[in-house]
Structure formats: C-alpha cells, structure tokens
Design a protein around this motif. Structure first.
Motif, mmCIF file in Angstrom:
data_model
loop_
_atom_site.group_PDB
_atom_site.id
_atom_site.type_symbol
_atom_site.label_atom_id
_atom_site.label_comp_id
_atom_site.label_asym_id
_atom_site.label_seq_id
_atom_site.Cartn_x
_atom_site.Cartn_y
_atom_site.Cartn_z
ATOM 1 N N SER A 22 -14.741 1.008 -2.408
ATOM 2 C CA SER A 22 -13.354 0.651 -2.700
ATOM 3 C C SER A 22 -13.376 -0.234 -3.933
ATOM 4 O O SER A 22 -14.125 -1.209 -3.987
ATOM 5 C CB SER A 22 -12.725 -0.121 -1.536
ATOM 6 O OG SER A 22 -12.617 0.711 -0.412
ATOM 7 N N ASN A 24 -11.009 -2.330 -6.914
ATOM 8 C CA ASN A 24 -9.742 -2.851 -7.379
ATOM 9 C C ASN A 24 -9.872 -3.052 -8.889
ATOM 10 O O ASN A 24 -10.667 -3.860 -9.344
ATOM 11 C CB ASN A 24 -9.408 -4.183 -6.689
ATOM 12 C CG ASN A 24 -8.006 -4.636 -7.011
ATOM 13 O OD1 ASN A 24 -7.103 -3.819 -7.147
ATOM 14 N ND2 ASN A 24 -7.820 -5.933 -7.152
ATOM 15 N N ALA A 48 -11.448 6.824 -9.967
ATOM 16 C CA ALA A 48 -12.179 7.220 -8.758
ATOM 17 C C ALA A 48 -13.073 8.427 -9.033
ATOM 18 O O ALA A 48 -14.235 8.463 -8.619
ATOM 19 C CB ALA A 48 -11.200 7.527 -7.633
ATOM 20 N N ARG A 96 -12.361 4.941 -3.384
ATOM 21 C CA ARG A 96 -10.929 4.632 -3.399
ATOM 22 C C ARG A 96 -10.720 3.583 -4.480
ATOM 23 O O ARG A 96 -11.306 2.495 -4.427
ATOM 24 C CB ARG A 96 -10.482 4.091 -2.047
ATOM 25 C CG ARG A 96 -8.998 3.800 -1.990
ATOM 26 C CD ARG A 96 -8.614 3.201 -0.684
ATOM 27 N NE ARG A 96 -9.407 1.983 -0.478
ATOM 28 C CZ ARG A 96 -9.088 1.014 0.357
ATOM 29 N NH1 ARG A 96 -8.018 1.100 1.080
ATOM 30 N NH2 ARG A 96 -9.833 -0.046 0.487
ATOM 31 N N ARG A 98 -7.937 1.294 -6.776
ATOM 32 C CA ARG A 98 -6.559 0.800 -6.807
ATOM 33 C C ARG A 98 -6.352 0.006 -8.092
ATOM 34 O O ARG A 98 -7.141 -0.875 -8.423
ATOM 35 C CB ARG A 98 -6.290 -0.088 -5.595
ATOM 36 C CG ARG A 98 -4.821 -0.449 -5.455
ATOM 37 C CD ARG A 98 -4.609 -1.375 -4.300
ATOM 38 N NE ARG A 98 -5.021 -2.718 -4.725
ATOM 39 C CZ ARG A 98 -4.959 -3.803 -3.968
ATOM 40 N NH1 ARG A 98 -4.548 -3.704 -2.737
ATOM 41 N NH2 ARG A 98 -5.326 -4.959 -4.412
#
Length: 107
Positions: A22, A24, A48, A96, A98
């Motif tokens: 993940s 950010n 990603a 993932r 973001r």
C-alpha cells in the motif's frame, strides 16, 4: 518521504508468495491548481501499475539469482518448510496506491 511496515505470516501454501503493498503518494500542487478526481485516479492507477512491474521484475531477478532478499525463506523455515526455494515458488504482487494532493509551500 517513505514509511515501511513489514508483516509476514504463513497461510499454508508453501509454494506461493503474496506481496501486497500500500503506497500513499504525495503530489504537490499550487493553490490555483486543483486536480480533478479522474486525474487523481489515473495517477494512482499508473503508479500502482509501475510498482507492480518493478516488483515483479525484481522478483524474477531474485529467482534467477537464487537470492532471497526479502527473507521469505526465514518465514518458510519458521512455518516448518525448510526446503523453501524461491526458484520453485510462484509469486503474485498486489499494489494499492493512493494520491494525496498537498499545496506546495514554495508556490
């Protein structure tokens, strides 16, 4: 800026490694520049996909070299699978990403 958290666990499948990441990502913008939601989504998807390609490529190089840079063998040993061999193991990668827009303090 990067913060890394690593968690390992054994799920009963000794011949497969799951890599889940993940991320950010910070994007700096000017107060007058507002990123549309579609653009943020597109940047997140592209980031990603790029990370998946790079990690998959690195994993293939580790397999070819017979290396275990991610210490997956240690996890297999702890689970009782002492014959773990990355060359004979399948690997899947999930990322993932973001996007977090921030106003640039220098603009």
């Amino acid at each position: 800026t990067m913060t890394v958290h690593t968690k390992t666990r054994y799920d009963g499948k000794e011949r497969h490694v799951y890599v889940m990441i993940s991320a950010n990502l910070e994007v700096y913008t000017a107060p007058s520049l507002r990123l549309p939601a579609a653009t943020v989504k597109e940047i997140s998807q592209a980031a990603a996909e790029t990370m998946v390609r790079r990690i998959t490529g690195l994993t293939e190089k580790l397999k070819a070299a017979g290396a275990d840079g991610a210490l997956w063998k240690d996890v297999a040993d702890q689970a009782g699978y002492f014959d773990f061999d990355l060359k004979r193991t399948s690997v899947s990668v999930t990322v993932r990403a973001r996007i977090s827009p921030h106003f640039s303090p220098s603009v």
